[in-house]
Design a protein around this motif. Structure first.
Motif, PDB file in Angstrom:
ATOM      1  N   CYS A  32       0.928  -1.202  -0.159  1.00 14.82           N
ATOM      2  CA  CYS A  32       0.111   0.191   0.096  1.00 14.82           C
ATOM      3  C   CYS A  32       0.698   1.335  -0.075  1.00 14.82           C
ATOM      4  O   CYS A  32       1.789   1.466   0.737  1.00 14.82           O
ATOM      5  CB  CYS A  32      -0.871   0.062   1.387  1.00 14.82           C
ATOM      6  N   VAL A  34       0.225   3.958   0.967  1.00 16.37           N
ATOM      7  CA  VAL A  34      -0.229   4.959   1.912  1.00 16.37           C
ATOM      8  C   VAL A  34       0.360   4.271   3.432  1.00 16.37           C
ATOM      9  O   VAL A  34       1.332   5.099   4.060  1.00 16.37           O
ATOM     10  CB  VAL A  34      -1.412   5.279   2.461  1.00 16.37           C
ATOM     11  N   CYS A  35       0.267   2.990   3.706  1.00 20.24           N
ATOM     12  CA  CYS A  35       0.524   2.364   4.785  1.00 20.24           C
ATOM     13  C   CYS A  35       1.589   1.473   5.010  1.00 20.24           C
ATOM     14  O   CYS A  35       2.182   1.152   6.075  1.00 20.24           O
ATOM     15  CB  CYS A  35      -0.765   2.028   5.536  1.00 20.24           C
ATOM     16  N   CYS A  55      -7.505  -1.134   0.369  1.00 22.39           N
ATOM     17  CA  CYS A  55      -6.270  -1.573   1.261  1.00 22.39           C
ATOM     18  C   CYS A  55      -6.690  -2.143   2.667  1.00 22.39           C
ATOM     19  O   CYS A  55      -7.851  -1.405   3.399  1.00 22.39           O
ATOM     20  CB  CYS A  55      -5.361  -0.230   1.784  1.00 22.39           C
ATOM     21  N   CYS A  58      -5.468   0.348   5.884  1.00 17.61           N
ATOM     22  CA  CYS A  58      -5.754   1.632   5.899  1.00 17.61           C
ATOM     23  C   CYS A  58      -7.048   1.941   5.141  1.00 17.61           C
ATOM     24  O   CYS A  58      -7.312   3.130   5.063  1.00 17.61           O
ATOM     25  CB  CYS A  58      -4.821   2.580   5.727  1.00 17.61           C
TER      26      CYS A  58
HETATM   27 ZN   LIG Z   1      -2.818   0.992   3.380  1.00 16.66          ZN
END
Ligand SMILES: [Zn+2]
Length: 299
Positions: A32, A34-35, A55, A58
């Protein structure tokens, strides 16, 4: 390159190498953006057919989910988005072919309906006996043969769905000189579950490649190949209550291990077993005899 691969390729341009690809479910996972934080968890899942992403870690807190176009907007560049719009699976209209009712070959004859001295029946029976197939199996699975027509010289193993309607059949030539070993119907084999009417979902299940393998194992499902259909995967997930033992041919051990990992999760965690057959044998060669040492320990 098909559309699925093209979309995966395109996403890989900005998310990097995919972690896992389940082509039969049209599902691919990446780390991911983002996370993940270099933990390489592969939590971001994309479904190419459904054109969505999510995801698992997140998605809810960061809004890392939605239509696939949004993923391109957020992390791809303009060129990626443009290419995606061309490929976009959501705009592809899937044409359904009109369904023909499947029928057994015209000349299909059950062994019990033919004279034991009829030479063609005897050839067919000799072939089955040479492969270790018993009268009980012939009776239980409704195995027959064809003496004329398109399927002349073939053993036929039918498969029925839960309503007792024919959903597939295998037609195997007993002549070793035959050009085509199998002449199976055009019906899509990944849209059916072979021997669906015979499966007891509460009991342990064996997954095998072919119908001839399945004859030798109690409560088995032939996958009609080395790959599992999405339908079978989902049905196992919903209905199978016991252990599931993967028992593919010796040459398919890589497919078998992959399948093991795909199945061994969620509801089915800890219930999957894997068998590695010796010396290029299939379970029909071994007459269904599985020794303890064939079970593989997977970590
Ligand atoms: Zn994520």
């Amino acid at each position: 390159m098909d559309e699925f691969e093209a979309v995966v390729d395109l996403i890989s341009n900005f998310l990097g190498e995919p972690k896992k690809i389940y082509e039969n479910r049209s599902q691919v996972s990446w780390d991911c953006p983002v996370c993940d934080d270099d933990k390489h968890k592969g939590n971001l899942e994309v479904n190419v057919d459904k054109a969505v992403y999510h995801c698992w870690s997140c998605g809810d807190s960061e809004g890392t989910h939605g239509p696939l176009g949004k993923l391109f907007d957020k992390y791809g560049n303009k060129k990626h988005k443009k290419l995606y719009n061309v490929l976009k699976p959501e705009t592809v209209v899937k044409r359904e072919r009109p369904k023909k009712t499947l029928k057994l070959p015209d000349a299909f004859t059950l062994f019990k309906d033919s004279s034991p001295v009829y030479p063609v029946r005897r050839q067919a029976m000799n072939y089955l006996k040479s492969r270790g197939i018993t009268d009980e199996m012939i009776e239980k699975f409704g195995i027959g043969f064809c003496d004329k027509g398109d399927h002349a010289g073939r053993i036929v193993i039918p498969s029925y769905n839960t309503n007792g309607v024919l959903n597939y059949y295998i037609a195997r030539s007993w002549n070793p000189m035959s050009r085509a070993k199998y002449k199976n119907p055009e019906a899509e084999k990944d849209k059916i579950i072979f021997w669906e009417n015979l499966i007891d979902w509460n009991k342990d299940i064996f997954l095998v490649e072919g119908a001839f393998d399945g004859l030798f194992l109690e409560n088995s499902i032939p996958m009609l190949g080395k790959h599992m259909s999405e339908l079978l995967f989902e049905t196992l997930y919903m209905k199978a209550k016991g252990n599931i033992t993967i028992c593919l041919d010796a040459d398919a051990i890589k497919n078998a291990i992959k399948l093991y990992h795909e199945l061994n999760g969620g509801e089915m965690w800890g219930r999957i077993k894997l068998i590695k057959l010796p010396d290029d044998k299939d379970i029909a060669d071994l007459r269904g005899e599985i020794k303890d040492e064939y079970y593989m320990i997977i970590k």
